[in-house]
Design a protein around this motif. Structure first.
Motif, PDB file in Angstrom:
ATOM      1  N   GLY A   1       0.843  -1.199   0.000  1.00 19.54           N
ATOM      2  CA  GLY A   1       0.000   0.000   0.000  1.00 19.54           C
ATOM      3  C   GLY A   1       0.871   1.238   0.000  1.00 19.54           C
ATOM      4  N   ALA A   2       1.855   1.258  -0.906  1.00 14.20           N
ATOM      5  CA  ALA A   2       2.900   2.279  -0.878  1.00 14.20           C
ATOM      6  C   ALA A   2       2.689   3.399  -1.881  1.00 14.20           C
ATOM      7  N   SER A   3       1.563   3.408  -2.575  1.00 14.06           N
ATOM      8  CA  SER A   3       1.414   4.364  -3.673  1.00 14.06           C
ATOM      9  C   SER A   3       1.078   5.783  -3.225  1.00 14.06           C
ATOM     10  N   SER A   4       0.633   5.945  -1.983  1.00 14.23           N
ATOM     11  CA  SER A   4       0.284   7.285  -1.512  1.00 14.23           C
ATOM     12  C   SER A   4       0.138   7.271   0.004  1.00 14.23           C
ATOM     13  N   GLY A   5      -0.129   8.446   0.566  1.00 11.32           N
ATOM     14  CA  GLY A   5      -0.465   8.565   1.979  1.00 11.32           C
ATOM     15  C   GLY A   5       0.562   7.988   2.926  1.00 11.32           C
ATOM     16  N   ILE A   6       0.085   7.253   3.913  1.00  8.50           N
ATOM     17  CA  ILE A   6       0.957   6.696   4.950  1.00  8.50           C
ATOM     18  C   ILE A   6       1.997   5.757   4.353  1.00  8.50           C
ATOM     19  N   GLY A   7       1.575   4.928   3.405  1.00  2.10           N
ATOM     20  CA  GLY A   7       2.505   3.993   2.783  1.00  2.10           C
ATOM     21  C   GLY A   7       3.633   4.697   2.061  1.00  2.10           C
ATOM     22  N   ALA A   8       3.303   5.725   1.298  1.00  7.05           N
ATOM     23  CA  ALA A   8       4.321   6.486   0.570  1.00  7.05           C
ATOM     24  C   ALA A   8       5.278   7.173   1.531  1.00  7.05           C
ATOM     25  N   ALA A   9       4.724   7.811   2.565  1.00  8.88           N
ATOM     26  CA  ALA A   9       5.564   8.503   3.550  1.00  8.88           C
ATOM     27  C   ALA A   9       6.481   7.513   4.267  1.00  8.88           C
ATOM     28  N   THR A  10       5.957   6.319   4.542  1.00 15.15           N
ATOM     29  CA  THR A  10       6.753   5.292   5.214  1.00 15.15           C
ATOM     30  C   THR A  10       7.885   4.815   4.325  1.00 15.15           C
ATOM     31  N   ALA A  11       7.591   4.615   3.052  1.00 17.78           N
ATOM     32  CA  ALA A  11       8.615   4.182   2.101  1.00 17.78           C
ATOM     33  C   ALA A  11       9.749   5.195   2.024  1.00 17.78           C
ATOM     34  N   VAL A  12       9.413   6.472   1.918  1.00 17.45           N
ATOM     35  CA  VAL A  12      10.430   7.521   1.828  1.00 17.45           C
ATOM     36  C   VAL A  12      11.254   7.575   3.116  1.00 17.45           C
ATOM     37  N   ALA A  13      10.582   7.408   4.261  1.00 17.46           N
ATOM     38  CA  ALA A  13      11.283   7.446   5.546  1.00 17.46           C
ATOM     39  C   ALA A  13      12.295   6.307   5.659  1.00 17.46           C
ATOM     40  N   PHE A  14      11.905   5.105   5.238  1.00 27.68           N
ATOM     41  CA  PHE A  14      12.846   3.977   5.260  1.00 27.68           C
ATOM     42  C   PHE A  14      13.994   4.202   4.265  1.00 27.68           C
ATOM     43  N   ALA A  15      13.673   4.759   3.103  1.00 26.65           N
ATOM     44  CA  ALA A  15      14.708   5.038   2.116  1.00 26.65           C
ATOM     45  C   ALA A  15      15.757   5.999   2.679  1.00 26.65           C
ATOM     46  N   LYS A  16      15.300   7.013   3.406  1.00 34.11           N
ATOM     47  CA  LYS A  16      16.211   7.976   4.031  1.00 34.11           C
ATOM     48  C   LYS A  16      17.189   7.287   4.976  1.00 34.11           C
TER      49      LYS A  16
END
Length: 514
Positions: free
Chosen positions: A275-290
């Motif tokens: 569920g990474a395409s937007s919202g919480i999932g997208a923000a979580t993906a970017v945070a882990f990438a950082k």
């Protein structure tokens, strides 16, 4: 996560959790005020603080005495002119039975130290915290949710402190002051030795937790720092358990209902975000990438996944994109298969897929709505957990499920969504129990309303959500990044003592429902 020049009052700072908390705040640049009864121990903690930060203010005081509690606040304001954070950590344990002739002596001593002092210090500090828009963290205990022989007074004091946290959160929210609690399980600190509890007994307690360990004071301090920070600006009236899963093994309790900007590396860890395409999932993906992770992005909208991938690449490694509808078994299996084929391992699973469909129980399409939502929101998480378990066991990884406060509320038109989230929250506990022996932690986060695509996809007008914000204690809605910060904390080693917990981040919305 800087507390540069913030004034932090740590009560019960001479050892254990209080000492670890004081040092942690000092590392982050705070002016720390150390309060306790043992001056020599306070000086020792002060020396530790000075090694990493500013010299603290030491105040020797017995805060069970009104005059000394008032003196603590007075000296703090006299020295610094303000107060930003209050940590109510003073606590004592005295073993006794209800039938003992000295039962009431024990009760009075413990209640005055563990509960009344927190009420008094909160009252004395409130005006200063309102001025600074500060916050309070109370150190409660899992005994507030358990029945333990000979600890009736301690358990009652902590139950009172946990509920005082909620009451204070309700009262102070309008003034911009957040109030939360942490509830540790057993931790090797002076409070146990002072109560005459042999450390060998505590080692036995560790064996009774799901994770077969006891927490270090520094772990609790990390959680306190997170709750006191801007990372937790949407959290108030919550009580966060960090007990290595002890509550889930205790038959006497009902189901139990942070992160430093210091680097919390996930370097080269493989994180599967569903569920990474937007919202919480997208923000979580970017945070882990950082944080250096290899992120796997899963969703149904490939264009949106590509957009999130681009955001991840700006701060970290290029993610693996997998377009999939995880409500379909074959596609869920493909997700795990492709992840392992690419990276050979899996360290973190984030079950964030979710949809909302408004409908009523009496509608002719009620069961269609139920089936669609349950398959996406709950069944897919069960399936992905099952498919991922062997890989997570190998890596000693962990799972974070994104549930919702809807699991604890009844709202018109959302019966299927609420049921799916209630199921997900309890599946979290069940999975935690089953996987703990293999070293895999499982936790949930339960956000309140967040402005994400899940709302607009359900046909909910954003203007309606603005009205929802007005019904929270803090009069606001969370941003997806706030929820992502909490997910990162739970997935990290900072939370190694947390499993089977469900952390609410809802701006105090649940407390307004009561």
């Amino acid at each position: 996560m800087s507390f540069a020049n913030k004034v932090v009052l740590v009560v019960g700072a001479s050892s254990g959790i209080g000492a670890a908390t004081a040092v942690a705040f000092a590392k982050e640049g705070a002016h720390v005020v150390l309060v306790g009864r043992n001056e020599e121990k306070l000086k020792s903690v002060s020396a530790q603080c000075e090694k990493v930060g500013k010299k603290p203010l030491i105040i020797k005081a017995d805060i069970s005495k009104d005059a000394e509690a008032k003196m603590v606040v007075s000296k703090t304001i006299e020295k610094y002119g303000t107060l930003d954070v209050l940590i109510n950590n003073a606590g004592i344990v005295r073993m006794n039975t209800i039938t003992s002739e000295t039962a009431m002596n024990t009760y009075d001593e413990i209640m005055n130290t563990n509960l009344r002092s927190a009420v008094l210090l909160t009252s004395l500090s409130a005006a200063h915290l309102i001025k600074s828009k500060g916050n309070i963290v109370n150190v409660s205990s899992v005994t507030a949710q358990m029945a333990v022989p000979k600890s009736f007074a301690y358990a009652v004091s902590k139950a009172g402190l946990s509920h005082f946290t909620r009451q204070a959160a309700v009262e102070l929210a309008a003034a911009g002051v957040r109030v939360n609690a942490v509830s540790p399980g057993p931790v090797k600190t002076d409070i146990m030795a002072n109560a005459g509890v042999d450390f060998a007994v505590l080692d036995g307690l560790a064996a009774k937790t799901l994770l077969k360990r006891m927490s270090e004071p520094e772990e609790v301090a990390d959680l306190i720092l997170f709750l006191a920070s801007e990372k937790a600006k949407g959290i108030t009236g919550s009580d966060f358990v960090t007990d290595n899963g002890a509550l889930l093994t205790d038959k006497s309790c009902p189901l139990s209902a942070t992160m430093r900007a210091l680097t919390m590396s996930f370097a080269n860890k493989v994180v599967l975000v569903v569920g990474a395409s937007s919202g919480i999932g997208a923000a979580t993906a970017v945070a882990f990438a950082k944080e250096g992770a290899h992120v796997v992005l899963v969703g149904r909208n490939e264009e949106k996944l590509k957009s999130v991938s681009a955001q991840c690449e700006k701060v970290g490694k290029k993610p693996l994109i997998i377009k999939a509808d995880i409500s379909k078994d074959a596609e869920a299996k493909m997700v795990v298969s492709k992840t392992i084929a690419k990276y050979g391992t899996l360290d973190v699973l984030i079950n964030n897929a979710g949809i909302i469909r408004m409908n009523t129980i009496t509608s002719e399409t009620a069961v269609n709505t139920y089936d669609e939502i349950m398959n996406t929101n709950l069944r897919s998480a069960v399936l992905l957990t099952s498919l991922s378990a062997a890989h997570l066991i190998k890596s000693k990884g962990n799972i974070v499920n994104v549930s919702s406060v809807s699991a604890q509320m009844a709202l018109p038109g959302t019966f299927a969504y609420a049921v799916s989230k209630a199921g997900l929250s309890h599946f979290t506990r069940q999975a935690a129990v089953e996987l703990a022996a293999a070293g895999v932690r499982v936790n949930a986060v339960s956000p309140g309303p967040v402005k994400t695509d899940i709302m607009t996809n359900a046909g909910i007008d954003i203007a309606v959500l603005d009205g929802v914000a007005a019904k929270t204690l803090l009069k606001r809605m969370s941003e997806p990044e706030e929820v992502a910060d909490l997910i990162l904390f739970l997935a990290s080693e900072k939370a190694k003592g947390i499993t089977g917990s469900d952390f609410v981040t809802d701006n105090g919305g649940l407390l307004m429902q009561g």
